[in-house]
Design a protein around this motif. Structure first.
Motif, PDB file in Angstrom:
ATOM      1  N   TRP A  40     -26.968 -43.949  44.112  1.00 22.37           N
ATOM      2  CA  TRP A  40     -26.100 -42.814  43.811  1.00 22.37           C
ATOM      3  C   TRP A  40     -26.465 -41.615  44.669  1.00 22.37           C
ATOM      4  O   TRP A  40     -27.610 -41.173  44.677  1.00 22.37           O
ATOM      5  N   GLN A  41     -25.463 -41.070  45.338  1.00 23.59           N
ATOM      6  CA  GLN A  41     -25.677 -39.811  46.060  1.00 23.59           C
ATOM      7  C   GLN A  41     -25.657 -38.629  45.096  1.00 23.59           C
ATOM      8  O   GLN A  41     -26.389 -37.654  45.275  1.00 23.59           O
ATOM      9  N   HIS A  42     -24.818 -38.737  44.071  1.00 28.31           N
ATOM     10  CA  HIS A  42     -24.660 -37.634  43.123  1.00 28.31           C
ATOM     11  C   HIS A  42     -25.001 -38.087  41.704  1.00 28.31           C
ATOM     12  O   HIS A  42     -24.814 -39.257  41.349  1.00 28.31           O
ATOM     13  N   SER A  43     -25.496 -37.156  40.913  1.00 30.97           N
ATOM     14  CA  SER A  43     -25.785 -37.452  39.516  1.00 30.97           C
ATOM     15  C   SER A  43     -24.477 -37.581  38.736  1.00 30.97           C
ATOM     16  O   SER A  43     -23.407 -37.207  39.216  1.00 30.97           O
ATOM     17  N   ARG A  44     -24.593 -38.094  37.531  1.00 37.58           N
ATOM     18  CA  ARG A  44     -23.439 -38.267  36.650  1.00 37.58           C
ATOM     19  C   ARG A  44     -23.832 -37.739  35.282  1.00 37.58           C
ATOM     20  O   ARG A  44     -24.930 -38.027  34.789  1.00 37.58           O
ATOM     21  N   ARG A  45     -22.942 -36.999  34.662  1.00 32.04           N
ATOM     22  CA  ARG A  45     -23.284 -36.359  33.396  1.00 32.04           C
ATOM     23  C   ARG A  45     -22.670 -37.079  32.205  1.00 32.04           C
ATOM     24  O   ARG A  45     -21.555 -37.595  32.289  1.00 32.04           O
ATOM     25  N   ARG A  46     -23.424 -37.078  31.127  1.00 37.49           N
ATOM     26  CA  ARG A  46     -22.974 -37.659  29.862  1.00 37.49           C
ATOM     27  C   ARG A  46     -23.147 -36.627  28.755  1.00 37.49           C
ATOM     28  O   ARG A  46     -24.103 -35.838  28.776  1.00 37.49           O
ATOM     29  N   TYR A  47     -22.245 -36.681  27.780  1.00 33.47           N
ATOM     30  CA  TYR A  47     -22.303 -35.752  26.654  1.00 33.47           C
ATOM     31  C   TYR A  47     -21.931 -36.490  25.371  1.00 33.47           C
ATOM     32  O   TYR A  47     -21.339 -37.571  25.405  1.00 33.47           O
ATOM     33  N   ASP A  48     -22.276 -35.878  24.243  1.00 30.86           N
ATOM     34  CA  ASP A  48     -21.852 -36.380  22.935  1.00 30.86           C
ATOM     35  C   ASP A  48     -21.005 -35.295  22.285  1.00 30.86           C
ATOM     36  O   ASP A  48     -21.532 -34.272  21.834  1.00 30.86           O
ATOM     37  N   ALA A  49     -19.694 -35.523  22.265  1.00 28.52           N
ATOM     38  CA  ALA A  49     -18.777 -34.525  21.724  1.00 28.52           C
ATOM     39  C   ALA A  49     -18.884 -34.388  20.218  1.00 28.52           C
ATOM     40  O   ALA A  49     -18.438 -33.391  19.644  1.00 28.52           O
ATOM     41  N   GLY A  50     -19.481 -35.362  19.544  1.00 27.69           N
ATOM     42  CA  GLY A  50     -19.578 -35.301  18.087  1.00 27.69           C
ATOM     43  C   GLY A  50     -20.505 -34.212  17.595  1.00 27.69           C
ATOM     44  O   GLY A  50     -20.358 -33.734  16.462  1.00 27.69           O
ATOM     45  N   MET A  51     -21.441 -33.791  18.435  1.00 29.82           N
ATOM     46  CA  MET A  51     -22.428 -32.805  18.003  1.00 29.82           C
ATOM     47  C   MET A  51     -21.832 -31.418  17.798  1.00 29.82           C
ATOM     48  O   MET A  51     -22.447 -30.564  17.163  1.00 29.82           O
ATOM     49  N   GLY A  52     -20.635 -31.176  18.364  1.00 30.04           N
ATOM     50  CA  GLY A  52     -20.023 -29.858  18.240  1.00 30.04           C
ATOM     51  C   GLY A  52     -19.099 -29.712  17.041  1.00 30.04           C
ATOM     52  O   GLY A  52     -18.539 -28.637  16.818  1.00 30.04           O
ATOM     53  N   LEU A  53     -18.929 -30.782  16.258  1.00 30.24           N
ATOM     54  CA  LEU A  53     -18.012 -30.746  15.122  1.00 30.24           C
ATOM     55  C   LEU A  53     -18.663 -30.041  13.937  1.00 30.24           C
ATOM     56  O   LEU A  53     -19.795 -30.334  13.568  1.00 30.24           O
ATOM     57  N   ARG A  54     -17.908 -29.118  13.331  1.00 33.40           N
ATOM     58  CA  ARG A  54     -18.467 -28.344  12.222  1.00 33.40           C
ATOM     59  C   ARG A  54     -17.586 -28.354  10.970  1.00 33.40           C
ATOM     60  O   ARG A  54     -17.993 -27.862   9.929  1.00 33.40           O
ATOM     61  N   SER A  55     -16.364 -28.843  11.096  1.00 39.41           N
ATOM     62  CA  SER A  55     -15.457 -28.843   9.952  1.00 39.41           C
ATOM     63  C   SER A  55     -14.466 -29.982  10.083  1.00 39.41           C
ATOM     64  O   SER A  55     -14.343 -30.609  11.141  1.00 39.41           O
ATOM     65  N   LEU A  56     -13.726 -30.251   9.005  1.00 43.52           N
ATOM     66  CA  LEU A  56     -12.694 -31.281   9.056  1.00 43.52           C
ATOM     67  C   LEU A  56     -11.570 -30.878  10.008  1.00 43.52           C
ATOM     68  O   LEU A  56     -10.927 -31.736  10.624  1.00 43.52           O
ATOM     69  N   ASP A  57     -11.321 -29.583  10.142  1.00 44.73           N
ATOM     70  CA  ASP A  57     -10.320 -29.120  11.112  1.00 44.73           C
ATOM     71  C   ASP A  57     -10.761 -29.459  12.535  1.00 44.73           C
ATOM     72  O   ASP A  57      -9.930 -29.792  13.386  1.00 44.73           O
ATOM     73  N   ASP A  58     -12.062 -29.376  12.799  1.00 37.68           N
ATOM     74  CA  ASP A  58     -12.585 -29.758  14.116  1.00 37.68           C
ATOM     75  C   ASP A  58     -12.332 -31.238  14.383  1.00 37.68           C
ATOM     76  O   ASP A  58     -11.961 -31.630  15.496  1.00 37.68           O
ATOM     77  N   ILE A  59     -12.524 -32.064  13.362  1.00 32.72           N
ATOM     78  CA  ILE A  59     -12.273 -33.501  13.516  1.00 32.72           C
ATOM     79  C   ILE A  59     -10.802 -33.752  13.823  1.00 32.72           C
ATOM     80  O   ILE A  59     -10.457 -34.565  14.692  1.00 32.72           O
ATOM     81  N   ALA A  60      -9.923 -33.027  13.150  1.00 35.06           N
ATOM     82  CA  ALA A  60      -8.485 -33.187  13.401  1.00 35.06           C
ATOM     83  C   ALA A  60      -8.137 -32.800  14.830  1.00 35.06           C
ATOM     84  O   ALA A  60      -7.348 -33.475  15.506  1.00 35.06           O
ATOM     85  N   ALA A  61      -8.731 -31.706  15.315  1.00 34.23           N
ATOM     86  CA  ALA A  61      -8.479 -31.265  16.692  1.00 34.23           C
ATOM     87  C   ALA A  61      -9.010 -32.294  17.689  1.00 34.23           C
ATOM     88  O   ALA A  61      -8.374 -32.586  18.703  1.00 34.23           O
ATOM     89  N   LEU A  62     -10.172 -32.870  17.395  1.00 37.12           N
ATOM     90  CA  LEU A  62     -10.752 -33.886  18.268  1.00 37.12           C
ATOM     91  C   LEU A  62      -9.868 -35.128  18.324  1.00 37.12           C
ATOM     92  O   LEU A  62      -9.592 -35.668  19.401  1.00 37.12           O
ATOM     93  N   ILE A  63      -9.407 -35.587  17.180  1.00 38.69           N
ATOM     94  CA  ILE A  63      -8.570 -36.790  17.148  1.00 38.69           C
ATOM     95  C   ILE A  63      -7.268 -36.561  17.903  1.00 38.69           C
ATOM     96  O   ILE A  63      -6.793 -37.431  18.637  1.00 38.69           O
ATOM     97  N   ALA A  64      -6.679 -35.368  17.755  1.00 36.71           N
ATOM     98  CA  ALA A  64      -5.441 -35.064  18.491  1.00 36.71           C
ATOM     99  C   ALA A  64      -5.695 -35.103  19.993  1.00 36.71           C
ATOM    100  O   ALA A  64      -4.886 -35.652  20.757  1.00 36.71           O
ATOM    101  N   PHE A  65      -6.812 -34.535  20.423  1.00 35.61           N
ATOM    102  CA  PHE A  65      -7.149 -34.530  21.846  1.00 35.61           C
ATOM    103  C   PHE A  65      -7.408 -35.956  22.337  1.00 35.61           C
ATOM    104  O   PHE A  65      -6.955 -36.350  23.419  1.00 35.61           O
ATOM    105  N   PHE A  66      -8.116 -36.739  21.544  1.00 35.70           N
ATOM    106  CA  PHE A  66      -8.415 -38.132  21.874  1.00 35.70           C
ATOM    107  C   PHE A  66      -7.141 -38.956  22.016  1.00 35.70           C
ATOM    108  O   PHE A  66      -6.976 -39.722  22.969  1.00 35.70           O
ATOM    109  N   GLU A  67      -6.230 -38.797  21.067  1.00 34.91           N
ATOM    110  CA  GLU A  67      -4.976 -39.553  21.107  1.00 34.91           C
ATOM    111  C   GLU A  67      -4.120 -39.153  22.312  1.00 34.91           C
ATOM    112  O   GLU A  67      -3.488 -40.003  22.959  1.00 34.91           O
ATOM    113  N   ALA A  68      -4.096 -37.857  22.628  1.00 30.58           N
ATOM    114  CA  ALA A  68      -3.305 -37.385  23.769  1.00 30.58           C
ATOM    115  C   ALA A  68      -3.850 -37.888  25.098  1.00 30.58           C
ATOM    116  O   ALA A  68      -3.114 -37.986  26.083  1.00 30.58           O
ATOM    117  N   ARG A  69      -5.144 -38.203  25.141  1.00 27.07           N
ATOM    118  CA  ARG A  69      -5.745 -38.757  26.363  1.00 27.07           C
ATOM    119  C   ARG A  69      -5.712 -40.284  26.344  1.00 27.07           C
ATOM    120  O   ARG A  69      -6.207 -40.908  27.292  1.00 27.07           O
TER     121      ARG A  69
END
Length: 210
Positions: A40-69
């Protein structure tokens, strides 16, 4: 696969866990020494999006974003709160932050990049998803103005000057930027009871090469 020029909600990415990943191939020799190399010439980044969830509304926003992608199908922008500026996260962006090239009197387009240096070693990271409205540039330490002196392609990470920088003139830039990523799963499993008890779902996100 398409790339959607939309940023993952920043209030959800704040608090996520992640960072750069390298691939190193190590061969142990019979002498006990090692040979190390990387494909690899360049590094590659990984993240865990679940760590930023704080409410059920956050989960709903995440699922909507996931479905749209459509799960892993389409890429998107991600703000890495630990590394999203051409300067240190606590600093102020300057047109002199990063050297992106030297004028030759002909070339007009320059690709944005960011330097990571420790001791004599330096790594140049390509920046392909700058944030529109944050980019500053200078030629020979003289600041240029977007729309008048240069144009920005925020989908490719390049700036193009109206007039080619003169021979030997240092071209510099400062900017905010996003990481091009995709979901690294086609499945999201959320238990409301577990979430309310503090058990966060794992939602892996991985950088994509563009």
């Amino acid at each position: 696969m398409a790339f959607h020029e939309i940023r993952f909600p920043t209030n959800l990415s704040f608090g996520s866990v992640g960072g750069p990943e390298r691939r190193t191939e190590i061969v142990a020799l019979t002498s006990g020494h090692e040979e190390r190399r990387t494909p690899w010439q360049h590094s590659r980044r990984r993240y865990d999006a679940g760590m930023g969830l704080r409410s059920l509304d956050d989960i709903a926003a995440l699922i909507a974003f996931f479905e749209a992608r459509a799960g892993q199908l389409h890429g998107f922008r991600w703000k890495d709160w630990a590394d999203y500026k051409s300067c240190f996260p606590g600093g102020t962006i300057s047109s002199a932050d990063q050297i992106i090239g030297t004028g030759d009197g002909v070339r007009k387009a320059f690709a944005l990049r960011k330097s990571y240096q420790s001791g004599p070693a330096r790594y140049w990271r390509p920046v392909v998803k700058p944030v529109a409205g944050t980019v500053r540039a200078a030629v020979g330490k003289v600041e240029q103005h977007e729309a008048r002196d240069f144009t920005l392609d925020s989908t490719q990470g390049t700036i193009s000057f109206e007039v080619p920088p003169p021979v030997g003139a240092e071209v510099t830039a400062g900017f905010e930027f996003d990481v091009p990523v995709r979901f690294d799963t086609d499945r999201i499993a959320v238990s409301v009871a577990s979430f309310q008890a503090g058990d966060l779902p794992q939602i892996p996100v991985i950088e994509v090469r563009l």
